[in-house]
Design a protein around this motif. Structure first.
Motif, PDB file in Angstrom:
ATOM      1  N   LEU A  40     -98.212  81.673 -52.370  1.00 39.57           N
ATOM      2  CA  LEU A  40     -97.488  82.565 -51.475  1.00 39.57           C
ATOM      3  C   LEU A  40     -98.455  83.605 -50.927  1.00 39.57           C
ATOM      4  O   LEU A  40     -99.117  84.310 -51.692  1.00 39.57           O
ATOM      5  CB  LEU A  40     -96.333  83.248 -52.220  1.00 39.57           C
ATOM      6  CG  LEU A  40     -95.273  82.311 -52.770  1.00 39.57           C
ATOM      7  CD1 LEU A  40     -94.145  83.103 -53.413  1.00 39.57           C
ATOM      8  CD2 LEU A  40     -94.735  81.395 -51.679  1.00 39.57           C
ATOM      9  N   THR A  64     -94.955  84.797 -47.006  1.00 38.55           N
ATOM     10  CA  THR A  64     -93.745  85.564 -47.305  1.00 38.55           C
ATOM     11  C   THR A  64     -94.092  87.031 -47.151  1.00 38.55           C
ATOM     12  O   THR A  64     -95.257  87.425 -47.279  1.00 38.55           O
ATOM     13  CB  THR A  64     -93.240  85.315 -48.741  1.00 38.55           C
ATOM     14  OG1 THR A  64     -94.258  85.705 -49.666  1.00 38.55           O
ATOM     15  CG2 THR A  64     -92.866  83.862 -48.952  1.00 38.55           C
ATOM     16  N   MET A  80     -89.499  84.609 -45.037  1.00 38.47           N
ATOM     17  CA  MET A  80     -90.228  83.426 -45.471  1.00 38.47           C
ATOM     18  C   MET A  80     -90.582  82.597 -44.254  1.00 38.47           C
ATOM     19  O   MET A  80     -89.738  82.380 -43.384  1.00 38.47           O
ATOM     20  CB  MET A  80     -89.369  82.549 -46.396  1.00 38.47           C
ATOM     21  CG  MET A  80     -89.247  83.053 -47.787  1.00 38.47           C
ATOM     22  SD  MET A  80     -88.512  81.800 -48.896  1.00 38.47           S
ATOM     23  CE  MET A  80     -86.827  81.788 -48.346  1.00 38.47           C
ATOM     24  N   THR A 107     -88.431  87.365 -54.376  1.00 37.40           N
ATOM     25  CA  THR A 107     -89.227  86.429 -53.581  1.00 37.40           C
ATOM     26  C   THR A 107     -89.386  85.094 -54.303  1.00 37.40           C
ATOM     27  O   THR A 107     -89.132  84.032 -53.730  1.00 37.40           O
ATOM     28  CB  THR A 107     -90.612  87.023 -53.258  1.00 37.40           C
ATOM     29  OG1 THR A 107     -90.431  88.230 -52.506  1.00 37.40           O
ATOM     30  CG2 THR A 107     -91.467  86.048 -52.470  1.00 37.40           C
ATOM     31  N   VAL A 111     -87.947  81.470 -52.979  1.00 34.08           N
ATOM     32  CA  VAL A 111     -88.863  80.368 -52.656  1.00 34.08           C
ATOM     33  C   VAL A 111     -88.582  79.165 -53.550  1.00 34.08           C
ATOM     34  O   VAL A 111     -88.542  78.024 -53.078  1.00 34.08           O
ATOM     35  CB  VAL A 111     -90.337  80.822 -52.762  1.00 34.08           C
ATOM     36  CG1 VAL A 111     -91.284  79.640 -52.627  1.00 34.08           C
ATOM     37  CG2 VAL A 111     -90.645  81.883 -51.711  1.00 34.08           C
TER      38      VAL A 111
END
Length: 173
Positions: A40, A64, A80, A107, A111
């Motif tokens: 990420l 993100t 995202m 987050t 995800v």
């Protein structure tokens, strides 16, 4: 180094690399085999890159963002990226999701939920350097738990406020 009040954790480059290597060893010692790494951006870029090199696996990137207010210290709405960048092909098989930390957990949970809805992914595990005490998500692999949920001052944060003109001044004699 954790401050006496437990509200700030200052991490040097040496400590950061050591934590990343410990994470790699933890994944290795688990015996879990994976096909690809998805990191990420931005926090997971550095550990994702190192793990990709150590395990010799392709590295995908998903952008993100949630920290943008008050100089990047207040969490806002989670954004995202619609697309995942892969060197070739698509994200398939057994995937190791890498980020730097599980802060609130929002987050990572979002995800993970998105990735689990992708039929091409057969198995998914997550890995981070730190898990804060306030996190509502616990990754499969993590190096340190931070019960007081301090703000982590990572070694690359100097670049958040460094601008080209200040950089130029550093190199002028």
């Amino acid at each position: 180094m954790l401050t006496d009040d437990g509200k700030h954790l200052y991490v040097s480059w040496e400590e950061y690399h050591h934590l990343t290597e410990r994470l790699a060893l933890q994944v290795h010692q688990s015996g879990w085999e994976f096909d690809q790494i998805l990191c990420l951006a931005r926090g997971g870029l550095r550990p994702g890159d190192v793990l990709s090199r150590i395990f010799d696996r392709p590295l995908g990137i998903m952008a993100t963002s949630s920290y943008r207010d008050d100089g990047g210290t207040l969490q806002g709405r989670l954004d995202m990226a619609q697309y995942i960048t892969m060197p070739k092909g698509e994200l398939v098989g057994r995937v190791l999701l890498v980020d730097d930390l599980a802060d609130s957990g929002v987050t990572l949970r979002a995800v993970v939920d998105r990735l689990r809805s992708m039929p091409a992914i057969t198995e998914l595990k997550s890995a981070v350097l730190w898990v804060k005490g306030v996190s509502n998500y616990t990754p499969d692999f993590y190096v340190e738990t931070l019960p007081t949920s301090p703000w982590i001052h990572q070694p690359f944060e100097d670049y958040d406020t460094l601008r080209p003109d200040a950089l130029l001044k550093r190199f002028q004699l």
